[in-house]
Design an enzyme around this catalytic site. Structure first.
Site, PDB file in Angstrom:
ATOM      1  N   HIS A   1       7.406  -6.802   9.219  1.00 47.83           N
ATOM      2  CA  HIS A   1       6.462  -6.483   7.509  1.00 47.83           C
ATOM      3  C   HIS A   1       7.206  -8.002   6.990  1.00 47.83           C
ATOM      4  O   HIS A   1       7.293  -8.824   5.868  1.00 47.83           O
ATOM      5  CB  HIS A   1       7.191  -5.640   6.857  1.00 47.83           C
ATOM      6  CG  HIS A   1       5.836  -4.363   7.107  1.00 47.83           C
ATOM      7  ND1 HIS A   1       6.458  -3.822   7.972  1.00 47.83           N
ATOM      8  CD2 HIS A   1       4.610  -4.178   6.896  1.00 47.83           C
ATOM      9  CE1 HIS A   1       5.022  -2.903   8.573  1.00 47.83           C
ATOM     10  NE2 HIS A   1       4.280  -3.235   7.332  1.00 47.83           N
TER      11      HIS A   1
ATOM     12  N   GLN B   1      -7.974  -8.022  11.496  1.00 50.23           N
ATOM     13  CA  GLN B   1      -8.082  -7.704   9.949  1.00 50.23           C
ATOM     14  C   GLN B   1      -7.857  -8.541   9.598  1.00 50.23           C
ATOM     15  O   GLN B   1      -8.567  -9.218   8.228  1.00 50.23           O
ATOM     16  CB  GLN B   1      -6.686  -6.937   9.482  1.00 50.23           C
ATOM     17  CG  GLN B   1      -6.479  -6.432   8.333  1.00 50.23           C
ATOM     18  CD  GLN B   1      -5.392  -5.430   7.697  1.00 50.23           C
ATOM     19  OE1 GLN B   1      -5.725  -4.389   7.807  1.00 50.23           O
ATOM     20  NE2 GLN B   1      -4.004  -6.019   7.904  1.00 50.23           N
TER      21      GLN B   1
ATOM     22  N   MET C   1       1.707  -0.753   4.020  1.00 53.93           N
ATOM     23  CA  MET C   1       1.933   0.037   3.582  1.00 53.93           C
ATOM     24  C   MET C   1       3.262   1.179   4.525  1.00 53.93           C
ATOM     25  O   MET C   1       3.078   2.165   4.715  1.00 53.93           O
ATOM     26  CB  MET C   1       0.702   0.774   4.981  1.00 53.93           C
ATOM     27  CG  MET C   1      -1.045   0.399   4.648  1.00 53.93           C
ATOM     28  SD  MET C   1      -2.047   1.122   5.208  1.00 53.93           S
ATOM     29  CE  MET C   1      -1.805   1.761   7.106  1.00 53.93           C
TER      30      MET C   1
ATOM     31  N   GLY D   1      -0.147 -10.361   9.543  1.00 54.93           N
ATOM     32  CA  GLY D   1       0.618 -10.207  10.610  1.00 54.93           C
ATOM     33  C   GLY D   1      -0.729 -10.708  11.293  1.00 54.93           C
ATOM     34  O   GLY D   1      -1.939 -10.036  11.571  1.00 54.93           O
TER      35      GLY D   1
ATOM     36  N   LEU E   1       8.619  -0.308   6.212  1.00 52.05           N
ATOM     37  CA  LEU E   1       8.954  -1.494   6.516  1.00 52.05           C
ATOM     38  C   LEU E   1       9.614  -1.951   7.850  1.00 52.05           C
ATOM     39  O   LEU E   1      10.639  -1.429   7.885  1.00 52.05           O
ATOM     40  CB  LEU E   1       9.697  -2.828   5.155  1.00 52.05           C
ATOM     41  CG  LEU E   1       8.576  -2.725   4.222  1.00 52.05           C
ATOM     42  CD1 LEU E   1       9.246  -3.182   2.915  1.00 52.05           C
ATOM     43  CD2 LEU E   1       7.310  -2.744   4.178  1.00 52.05           C
ATOM     44  N   HIS E   2       9.038  -2.608   9.047  1.00 51.28           N
ATOM     45  CA  HIS E   2       9.922  -3.269   9.850  1.00 51.28           C
ATOM     46  C   HIS E   2      10.077  -4.290   9.653  1.00 51.28           C
ATOM     47  O   HIS E   2       9.883  -5.527   9.191  1.00 51.28           O
ATOM     48  CB  HIS E   2       9.167  -2.513  11.137  1.00 51.28           C
ATOM     49  CG  HIS E   2       7.849  -3.114  11.474  1.00 51.28           C
ATOM     50  ND1 HIS E   2       7.245  -4.279  11.421  1.00 51.28           N
ATOM     51  CD2 HIS E   2       7.126  -1.679  11.479  1.00 51.28           C
ATOM     52  CE1 HIS E   2       6.024  -4.468  11.511  1.00 51.28           C
ATOM     53  NE2 HIS E   2       5.563  -3.334  11.452  1.00 51.28           N
TER      54      HIS E   2
END
EC number: 6.3.2.1
Lengths: 297, 297
Positions: free
Chosen positions: B37, B155, B30, B149, B33-34
């Site tokens: 991701h 999820q 989504m 992740g 980004l960090h």
């Protein structure tokens, strides 16, 4: 023609064709094949290098246990017919190959497409069962095109909505309804019509014909067109579960045939067999031009 | 790296790679980004010839309008980061490319996987939003593998269920949670932690660590392990929304860490930011053998 039972075997059988860039067509069926199915297989044959016919009586789309129980089955016959019509692969998985232990996912098309007509009478769960199993079959086969019949017009609309909404890389083609010489739409359920019910089952086609004749006679009004159909059905002692003039893309009810094509859809129970049929009503071209002129003026 | 906006452009960009038989990997995000991701992008890079990162803030998975509104966005920064991490394509569609007029299909995983933990607190609709959009992204891209992740452990379980149930020809890989030096799990929402909340946000990790330490000290009982976690969280003034020891495959509640791995999952609100984290509790090998021996005796 090969008969395959597992997704793994199906995928290995198709892998080479896919690598070669051959077009793959899928014809999903619940078996007990008749000329209607075979016309879909032939349509698929014209469109693709590899034709897969699936044969799976999908419990999740039956809203009546008795209908599922009574659904006719004859795989040996289906093998001969599918092969003669040009299928390359008959995919006939067992129940637990399709729905293994722990299965818990559903694909649902919501709104008018699944709430109306068949959805109103069989429940939207019927279509959720259809979309879920067809989504699975599409993912098992990976077809470029899948062919369905116009007899199940609402089903085809729902599936086109699913494919568009989920960005599935497959085209859905719809082939015309095939009928007995007397007009009865072919259905695997027709073998369950006994005695006088076979004759009375003609009521659906007769009703559609009566409405078509009324339209040709200049009638445009939905209430009067459906009254003509009801009256013809009544002569055979059959009352429709529903008989509706709707937009063929959205299933929105129509007040009249007003210059665009309209779908006249009918369902009725004859004896203990539930039958459906439909026709597209096409307004007379002269009237159409007049209507368009009126709209533009 | 190319940035693409439409499914049509995405498919043409991928068609040649697919014909060449190159492996395609997808990393759905989504955005904002960090390093978490980016670790997924690098994992994808190791697995595939073509890496697609999708960037789409999916409204249908947000159960709170305020959370959607506040979700951070910075596409220019995301372009630089995704490119540097090795992505080949950034797919950043507009809202109406993903959900055009008339959209009406949902992919739902039912049962415990979506009812429990996040499902119990955010509602199962959250997961239905996730599965629907991920199903669409899979069909748009046609990846061989998709990387998610471990921070979003539930999820990943739900998506694996969907992929298995719908026979989607894609593998789901899960990469480890990436943390700040002090232990805070990376999340795009962390930028919304202001002042003392950043320090208090450590409560989730500290709670998981306390349970892990208690396990290492011989504690096996779920109630006592979670009490240890709650106590550590309480020191930072944070109460969990849930804190649960569950089977990592089914999310069934566990009474104890009994020889198999267990998932300890936590959610908590810190200020106005809702955070989640989790760890896998692995029983001590000596205890494991003892338990197995007991079970076999």
């Amino acid at each position: 023609m090969k008969t395959l039972r597992t997704v793994a075997d199906l995928r290995s059988a198709l892998a080479g064709h896919r690598r070669e860039g051959e077009t793959i067509a899928l014809v999903p069926t619940m078996g007990y094949l008749h000329e209607g199915h075979l016309s879909l297989v032939r349509a698929a044959r014209e469109r693709a290098g590899v034709v897969v016919v699936s044969l799976f009586v999908n419990p999740s789309q039956f809203n009546e246990a008795a209908d599922l129980e009574a659904y006719p089955r004859d795989e040996a016959r289906d093998v001969d017919l599918a092969s003669a019509a040009g299928a390359d692969i008959l995919f006939a998985p067992a129940l637990d190959e399709v729905y293994p232990q722990g299965f818990g996912t559903q694909v649902r098309v919501g709104g008018a497409l699944t709430d109306r007509l068949e959805g109103a009478h069989r429940g939207a769960e019927h279509f959720h069962g259809v979309t879920t199993v067809v989504c699975k079959l599409m993912n098992m086969v990976g077809p470029d095109v899948a062919v369905f019949g116009q007899k199940d017009a609402q089903q085809a609309l729902v599936l086109r909505r699913m494919v568009a909404d989920l960005d599935m890389p497959v085209r859905i083609d719809v082939a015309p309804t095939v009928r007995e010489p007397d007009g009865l739409a072919l259905s695997s359920r027709n073998v369950r019509l006994h005695g006088d019910d076979r004759r009375r089952a003609l009521a659906l086609h007769r009703g559609l014909q009566a409405a078509t004749a009324a339209l040709a006679g200049g009638e445009r009004d939905a209430a009067r067109l459906t009254a003509a159909a009801r009256s013809a059905m009544d002569e055979l002692g059959v009352q429709p579960e529903y008989l509706a003039l709707v937009d063929p893309g959205t299933l929105d009810p129509l007040d009249a045939v007003d210059g665009r094509e309209a779908l006249l859809a009918v369902a009725a129970r004859v004896g203990d067999v539930r039958l459906i049929d439909n026709t597209i009503l096409i307004p007379d071209p002269v009237h159409t031009d007049a209507t368009v002129a009126t709209c533009l003026s």
